[in-house]
Design a protein around this motif. Structure first.
Motif, short mmCIF file in Angstrom:
data_model
loop_
_atom_site.label_atom_id
_atom_site.label_comp_id
_atom_site.label_asym_id
_atom_site.label_seq_id
_atom_site.Cartn_x
_atom_site.Cartn_y
_atom_site.Cartn_z
N GLN A 17 4.07 1.61 -0.92
CA GLN A 17 4.82 1.72 -2.16
C GLN A 17 3.95 2.20 -3.32
O GLN A 17 4.38 2.98 -4.16
CB GLN A 17 5.47 0.38 -2.52
CG GLN A 17 6.58 -0.01 -1.57
CD GLN A 17 6.99 -1.47 -1.69
OE1 GLN A 17 6.29 -2.29 -2.28
NE2 GLN A 17 8.12 -1.81 -1.10
N ALA A 18 2.71 1.75 -3.35
CA ALA A 18 1.82 2.10 -4.45
C ALA A 18 1.22 3.50 -4.33
O ALA A 18 0.90 4.13 -5.34
CB ALA A 18 0.69 1.07 -4.56
N HIS A 19 1.06 4.00 -3.09
CA HIS A 19 0.27 5.20 -2.91
C HIS A 19 0.95 6.36 -2.20
O HIS A 19 0.36 7.44 -2.13
CB HIS A 19 -1.02 4.85 -2.15
CG HIS A 19 -1.83 3.83 -2.86
ND1 HIS A 19 -2.53 4.09 -4.01
CD2 HIS A 19 -2.03 2.51 -2.58
CE1 HIS A 19 -3.14 2.99 -4.41
NE2 HIS A 19 -2.86 2.02 -3.56
N TYR A 20 2.12 6.18 -1.62
CA TYR A 20 2.78 7.28 -0.93
C TYR A 20 3.05 8.40 -1.92
O TYR A 20 3.49 8.12 -3.04
CB TYR A 20 4.09 6.81 -0.28
CG TYR A 20 4.80 7.90 0.49
CD1 TYR A 20 4.35 8.27 1.74
CD2 TYR A 20 5.86 8.60 -0.06
CE1 TYR A 20 4.96 9.30 2.44
CE2 TYR A 20 6.47 9.63 0.63
CZ TYR A 20 6.02 9.96 1.88
OH TYR A 20 6.61 10.99 2.57
N ASP A 44 0.83 -1.21 0.00
CA ASP A 44 0.00 0.00 0.00
C ASP A 44 0.86 1.26 0.00
O ASP A 44 0.60 2.20 -0.75
CB ASP A 44 -0.93 0.03 1.21
CG ASP A 44 -2.18 -0.79 1.02
OD1 ASP A 44 -2.50 -1.16 -0.13
OD2 ASP A 44 -2.86 -1.07 2.03
N ASP A 98 0.08 9.84 -0.77
CA ASP A 98 -1.35 10.05 -0.58
C ASP A 98 -1.72 9.80 0.89
O ASP A 98 -1.60 8.69 1.39
CB ASP A 98 -2.12 9.09 -1.49
CG ASP A 98 -3.62 9.30 -1.47
OD1 ASP A 98 -4.13 9.97 -0.55
OD2 ASP A 98 -4.29 8.77 -2.37
N TYR A 100 -3.65 6.83 2.65
CA TYR A 100 -3.01 5.56 3.00
C TYR A 100 -2.09 5.66 4.22
O TYR A 100 -1.37 4.72 4.52
CB TYR A 100 -2.24 5.01 1.79
CG TYR A 100 -3.19 4.58 0.71
CD1 TYR A 100 -3.70 3.29 0.70
CD2 TYR A 100 -3.63 5.46 -0.26
CE1 TYR A 100 -4.62 2.89 -0.26
CE2 TYR A 100 -4.55 5.08 -1.23
CZ TYR A 100 -5.04 3.79 -1.22
OH TYR A 100 -5.95 3.40 -2.16
#
Length: 77
Positions: free
Chosen positions: A49-52, A47, A54, A57
């Motif tokens: 890695q994909a969204h930082y 989560d 944001d 998260y």
């Protein structure tokens, strides 16, 4: 503890999570009993890695911080 969300702090937290030695299970609180800690940590890392960066998260970041605090304190919940 106040959690830090800057890139340097998050990178350090992720490095800790990726390289740490963890027990199989961890009772994080009265209502949080993690039965596969390595898998739980990996899911939170995905989560982040994909969204930082944001902020939606940030709970994934908070969970890793809480696990780190618990383990460093030597507790099992």
């Amino acid at each position: 503890m106040e959690y830090q969300y800057d890139e340097e702090s998050i990178n350090a937290l992720m490095k800790w999570a990726e390289n740490g030695q963890f027990p199989n299970e961890l009772r994080l609180s009265e209502s949080e009993n993690i039965v596969n800690l390595r898998l739980y940590i990996q899911a939170n890392l995905y989560d982040i890695q994909a969204h930082y960066p944001d902020a939606f998260y940030n709970p994934a970041i908070n969970r890793l911080y809480r696990i780190k605090e618990m383990l460093e304190a030597g507790g099992q919940g």
